[in-house]
Design an enzyme around this catalytic site. Structure first.
Site, PDB file in Angstrom:
ATOM      1  N   ILE A 157       1.188  -1.064   0.348  1.00  0.00           N
ATOM      2  CA  ILE A 157      -0.191  -0.291  -0.219  1.00  0.00           C
ATOM      3  C   ILE A 157       1.029   0.964   0.095  1.00  0.00           C
ATOM      4  O   ILE A 157       0.217   2.075  -0.736  1.00  0.00           O
ATOM      5  CB  ILE A 157      -0.713   0.045   1.170  1.00  0.00           C
ATOM      6  CG1 ILE A 157      -1.707  -1.738   1.475  1.00  0.00           C
ATOM      7  CG2 ILE A 157      -1.605   1.167   1.242  1.00  0.00           C
ATOM      8  CD1 ILE A 157      -2.976  -1.425   2.722  1.00  0.00           C
ATOM      9  N   ASP A 176      10.859   3.429   5.634  1.00  0.00           N
ATOM     10  CA  ASP A 176      10.746   1.665   6.173  1.00  0.00           C
ATOM     11  C   ASP A 176      12.015   1.196   6.353  1.00  0.00           C
ATOM     12  O   ASP A 176      13.063   1.495   5.794  1.00  0.00           O
ATOM     13  CB  ASP A 176       9.951   1.095   5.200  1.00  0.00           C
ATOM     14  CG  ASP A 176       9.615  -0.175   5.112  1.00  0.00           C
ATOM     15  OD1 ASP A 176      10.206  -0.978   5.559  1.00  0.00           O
ATOM     16  OD2 ASP A 176       8.517  -0.310   4.548  1.00  0.00           O
ATOM     17  N   PRO A 207       1.722  -2.827   9.080  1.00  0.00           N
ATOM     18  CA  PRO A 207       1.258  -3.481  10.230  1.00  0.00           C
ATOM     19  C   PRO A 207       1.325  -2.735  11.821  1.00  0.00           C
ATOM     20  O   PRO A 207       2.006  -2.709  12.398  1.00  0.00           O
ATOM     21  CB  PRO A 207       1.295  -4.358   9.957  1.00  0.00           C
ATOM     22  CG  PRO A 207       3.205  -4.839   9.138  1.00  0.00           C
ATOM     23  CD  PRO A 207       2.874  -2.696   8.720  1.00  0.00           C
ATOM     24  N   ARG A 235      -3.794   0.626  10.850  1.00  0.00           N
ATOM     25  CA  ARG A 235      -4.453   0.192  12.416  1.00  0.00           C
ATOM     26  C   ARG A 235      -4.287   1.371  13.238  1.00  0.00           C
ATOM     27  O   ARG A 235      -3.528   2.581  13.748  1.00  0.00           O
ATOM     28  CB  ARG A 235      -3.774  -0.451  12.560  1.00  0.00           C
ATOM     29  CG  ARG A 235      -3.618  -2.134  11.719  1.00  0.00           C
ATOM     30  CD  ARG A 235      -5.454  -2.612  12.245  1.00  0.00           C
ATOM     31  NE  ARG A 235      -5.784  -3.822  10.693  1.00  0.00           N
ATOM     32  CZ  ARG A 235      -5.844  -3.694  10.061  1.00  0.00           C
ATOM     33  NH1 ARG A 235      -6.085  -3.129   8.762  1.00  0.00           N
ATOM     34  NH2 ARG A 235      -6.061  -4.885   9.631  1.00  0.00           N
ATOM     35  N   GLU A 264     -12.391   0.396  17.487  1.00  0.00           N
ATOM     36  CA  GLU A 264     -13.233   1.188  16.558  1.00  0.00           C
ATOM     37  C   GLU A 264     -14.353  -0.706  16.670  1.00  0.00           C
ATOM     38  O   GLU A 264     -15.190  -0.778  15.570  1.00  0.00           O
ATOM     39  CB  GLU A 264     -12.556   0.860  15.121  1.00  0.00           C
ATOM     40  CG  GLU A 264     -11.576  -0.468  14.263  1.00  0.00           C
ATOM     41  CD  GLU A 264     -10.955   0.276  13.452  1.00  0.00           C
ATOM     42  OE1 GLU A 264     -10.862   0.798  13.164  1.00  0.00           O
ATOM     43  OE2 GLU A 264     -11.316  -1.209  12.190  1.00  0.00           O
ATOM     44  N   HIS A 296     -13.006   2.601   8.831  1.00  0.00           N
ATOM     45  CA  HIS A 296     -12.303   1.682   8.071  1.00  0.00           C
ATOM     46  C   HIS A 296     -12.867   1.428   6.356  1.00  0.00           C
ATOM     47  O   HIS A 296     -13.584   0.345   6.662  1.00  0.00           O
ATOM     48  CB  HIS A 296     -12.363   0.713   8.738  1.00  0.00           C
ATOM     49  CG  HIS A 296     -11.031  -0.786   8.942  1.00  0.00           C
ATOM     50  ND1 HIS A 296     -10.983  -0.968   9.907  1.00  0.00           N
ATOM     51  CD2 HIS A 296     -10.305  -1.461   8.185  1.00  0.00           C
ATOM     52  CE1 HIS A 296      -9.930  -1.454   9.184  1.00  0.00           C
ATOM     53  NE2 HIS A 296      -9.578  -1.564   8.378  1.00  0.00           N
TER      54      HIS A 296
HETATM   55  P1  NAD Z   1       2.743  -4.794   3.597  1.00  0.00           P
HETATM   56  O1  NAD Z   1       2.876  -5.874   4.918  1.00  0.00           O
HETATM   57  O2  NAD Z   1       2.628  -5.021   1.983  1.00  0.00           O
HETATM   58  O3  NAD Z   1       4.401  -3.473   4.082  1.00  0.00           O
HETATM   59  C1  NAD Z   1       4.051  -3.177   5.266  1.00  0.00           C
HETATM   60  C2  NAD Z   1       5.465  -2.296   5.366  1.00  0.00           C
HETATM   61  O4  NAD Z   1       5.443  -1.953   6.902  1.00  0.00           O
HETATM   62  C3  NAD Z   1       6.738  -3.760   5.060  1.00  0.00           C
HETATM   63  O5  NAD Z   1       7.218  -2.607   3.579  1.00  0.00           O
HETATM   64  C4  NAD Z   1       7.253  -3.167   6.473  1.00  0.00           C
HETATM   65  O6  NAD Z   1       9.064  -2.938   6.171  1.00  0.00           O
HETATM   66  C5  NAD Z   1       7.176  -2.336   7.260  1.00  0.00           C
HETATM   67  N1  NAD Z   1       6.647  -1.847   8.239  1.00  0.00           N
HETATM   68  C6  NAD Z   1       6.482  -2.535   9.433  1.00  0.00           C
HETATM   69  N2  NAD Z   1       6.802  -2.215  10.419  1.00  0.00           N
HETATM   70  C7  NAD Z   1       7.386  -1.031  10.605  1.00  0.00           C
HETATM   71  C8  NAD Z   1       7.874   0.190  11.290  1.00  0.00           C
HETATM   72  N3  NAD Z   1       7.459   0.025  12.416  1.00  0.00           N
HETATM   73  N4  NAD Z   1       7.543   1.460  10.379  1.00  0.00           N
HETATM   74  C9  NAD Z   1       7.936   1.959   9.058  1.00  0.00           C
HETATM   75  N5  NAD Z   1       7.173   0.411   8.606  1.00  0.00           N
HETATM   76  C10 NAD Z   1       7.464  -0.880   8.851  1.00  0.00           C
HETATM   77  O7  NAD Z   1       1.692  -4.239   4.214  1.00  0.00           O
HETATM   78  P2  NAD Z   1       0.171  -3.460   3.367  1.00  0.00           P
HETATM   79  O8  NAD Z   1      -0.308  -4.459   2.434  1.00  0.00           O
HETATM   80  O9  NAD Z   1       1.049  -1.782   2.364  1.00  0.00           O
HETATM   81  O10 NAD Z   1      -0.610  -2.992   4.493  1.00  0.00           O
HETATM   82  C11 NAD Z   1      -0.490  -2.325   5.212  1.00  0.00           C
HETATM   83  C12 NAD Z   1      -0.724  -2.265   6.318  1.00  0.00           C
HETATM   84  O11 NAD Z   1      -2.253  -1.286   6.057  1.00  0.00           O
HETATM   85  C13 NAD Z   1      -1.425  -3.717   6.998  1.00  0.00           C
HETATM   86  O12 NAD Z   1      -1.254  -4.752   7.569  1.00  0.00           O
HETATM   87  C14 NAD Z   1      -3.167  -2.970   7.907  1.00  0.00           C
HETATM   88  O13 NAD Z   1      -3.450  -3.038   8.752  1.00  0.00           O
HETATM   89  C15 NAD Z   1      -3.854  -1.673   6.812  1.00  0.00           C
HETATM   90  N6  NAD Z   1      -4.169  -2.619   5.651  1.00  0.00           N
HETATM   91  C16 NAD Z   1      -5.597  -0.900   6.073  1.00  0.00           C
HETATM   92  C17 NAD Z   1      -6.912  -0.741   5.129  1.00  0.00           C
HETATM   93  C18 NAD Z   1      -8.198  -0.368   5.156  1.00  0.00           C
HETATM   94  O14 NAD Z   1      -9.044  -0.653   4.699  1.00  0.00           O
HETATM   95  N7  NAD Z   1      -7.722   1.068   6.382  1.00  0.00           N
HETATM   96  C19 NAD Z   1      -6.542  -1.884   4.162  1.00  0.00           C
HETATM   97  C20 NAD Z   1      -5.875  -2.632   3.779  1.00  0.00           C
HETATM   98  C21 NAD Z   1      -5.308  -2.918   5.030  1.00  0.00           C
HETATM   99  C1  COI Z   2      -6.995  -4.885   5.917  1.00  0.00           C
HETATM  100  O1  COI Z   2      -6.969  -6.270   4.809  1.00  0.00           O
HETATM  101  O2  COI Z   2      -5.966  -5.043   6.783  1.00  0.00           O
HETATM  102  C2  COI Z   2      -8.144  -3.969   5.674  1.00  0.00           C
HETATM  103  O3  COI Z   2      -7.913  -3.610   6.912  1.00  0.00           O
HETATM  104  C3  COI Z   2      -9.702  -4.088   5.286  1.00  0.00           C
HETATM  105  C4  COI Z   2     -10.545  -5.319   6.266  1.00  0.00           C
HETATM  106  C5  COI Z   2     -10.262  -5.299   7.541  1.00  0.00           C
HETATM  107  C6  COI Z   2     -11.481  -5.468   6.221  1.00  0.00           C
END
Ligand code: NAD
Ligand code: COI
Length: 330
Positions: A157, A176, A207, A235, A264, A296
């Protein structure tokens, strides 16, 4: 015939799951219920299980799930912080996620809410509703292109977010522990301290882990560049909400867009119209003039929902057929 149980099924997922089941000739039972101590015994009738668990899975369940012969839980999300991976390991349960169902959905939402803050869209809409069409200073925005954006976490993301802001002309920096070569020419990596001190916009894409609980707290917010914008579509637990509100009230930050909130679970995904919300902290987010709160929803596109359910079911089938899945997280 192979049989899969889907917990926490959502209305928009049903038809997609049914289609998958027909295409793969696999029986699927779906329930809106969560997996609990009351229904865990049903698992003995199934070969695989998928969940959309949005709060910590009861620790007592891990042993019972294994006892029922299930050794894989396919979570239908990217985040897997609802699971205790050491308990899962202890009971030989594999947890899988859906690592990249549509990172652009969350990235576009991040850019949308950032622009809404920078161009004061909530204030504009409020005035328009009241038929106040003046060019008032309260709705005068800033130019995004002139800003420096700090992306914390550059996985699936965060990379999309960095590319998007770069495309809009911003200067993008990132933090990162594992820098991505894919962002060469897009973002400059720096330390977290330097990022928060020099970014006009800080956006989180990491995460949630036990180690980063409330990492963004009073002390860290005080080090932000004065007047910065803060975006959290990652999160809620990463942010100490009270510390964030203090930083907004003390004018350290200009505004925040929050798609996730630490308490939440129990609120998101439900209709609270005309119902009493007990959580005063949530109410203070909803009513804070400098906070744009969304429950969310960043992920919520047709593509995300379709990929989340089909990719999770693919992982269930992969595990049934091979004893493992490429999406395993433990
Ligand atoms: P990902 O695993 O592809 O990437 C996470 C990145 O964060 C990795 O590159 C990792 O090295 C880095 N990282 C871990 N801890 C760190 C820290 N303390 N400081 C800096 N970098 C750090 O994950 P992603 O698919 O990009 O998703 C990221 C997060 O987004 C998910 O874990 C989830 O919690 C959240 N998310 C939210 C929604 C939403 O609807 N709001 C949807 C999907 C995911
Ligand atoms: C995720 O994919 O990590 C999200 O935050 C969205 C999901 C909880 C519906």
């Amino acid at each position: 015939m192979t049989k899969i149980k889907i917990f926490n099924i959502r209305p928009e997922e049903r038809a997609i799951a049914k289609k998958w089941s027909e295409e793969h000739q696999i029986d699927i039972d779906m329930t809106e219920e969560s997996l609990t101590l009351d229904n865990v015994s049903e698992l003995s009738h199934y070969d695989g299980v998928s969940l959309l668990q949005n709060k910590p899975l009861d620790a007592r369940l891990y042993g019972l799930i294994a006892q029922e012969g299930i050794h894989h839980l396919a979570q239908r999300s990217a985040g897997f912080d609802s699971y205790d991976l050491s308990l899962a390991d202890q009971y030989k349960i594999t947890i899988s996620n859906v690592p990249s169902y549509s990172p652009e959905s969350i990235a576009e939402f991040t850019i949308l809410t950032t622009l809404m803050l920078v161009r004061k869209m909530p204030q504009m809409l409020d005035r328009v509703q009241r038929q106040d069409f003046r060019w008032h200073v309260d709705v005068q925005g800033k130019v995004l292109r002139e800003m420096t954006v700090g992306v914390v976490g550059t996985g699936h993301i965060g990379r999309c977010v960095a590319e998007g802001f770069k495309g809009l002309g911003c200067h993008v920096q990132a933090y990162d522990p594992y820098p991505s070569p894919l962002l060469e020419g897009v973002a400059e990596y720096t330390s977290l301290t330097s990022l928060i001190q020099t970014s006009d916009i800080v956006t989180l894409h990491i995460p949630a882990t036990p180690e980063n609980h409330h990492q963004f707290n009073d002390e860290l917010f005080q080090q932000f560049k004065k007047g910065a914008y803060f975006i959290n579509a990652a999160r809620g637990s990463i942010v100490d909400t009270k510390g964030l509100i203090n930083a907004l009230n003390d004018q350290v930050l200009t505004a925040a867009a929050l798609d996730t909130y630490e308490y939440e679970a129990g609120y998101v995904g439900k209709n609270w119209d005309n119902q009493f919300i007990e959580d005063e902290l949530l109410l203070s987010l909803l009513h804070h003039p400098k906070i744009l709160y969304t429950p969310h929803l960043a992920y919520f596109t047709e593509k995300s929902v379709s990929n989340m359910i089909t990719m999770a079911l693919d992982a269930v089938l992969e595990f049934i057929q091979t004893g493992t899945t490429k999406n395993k997280v433990n």
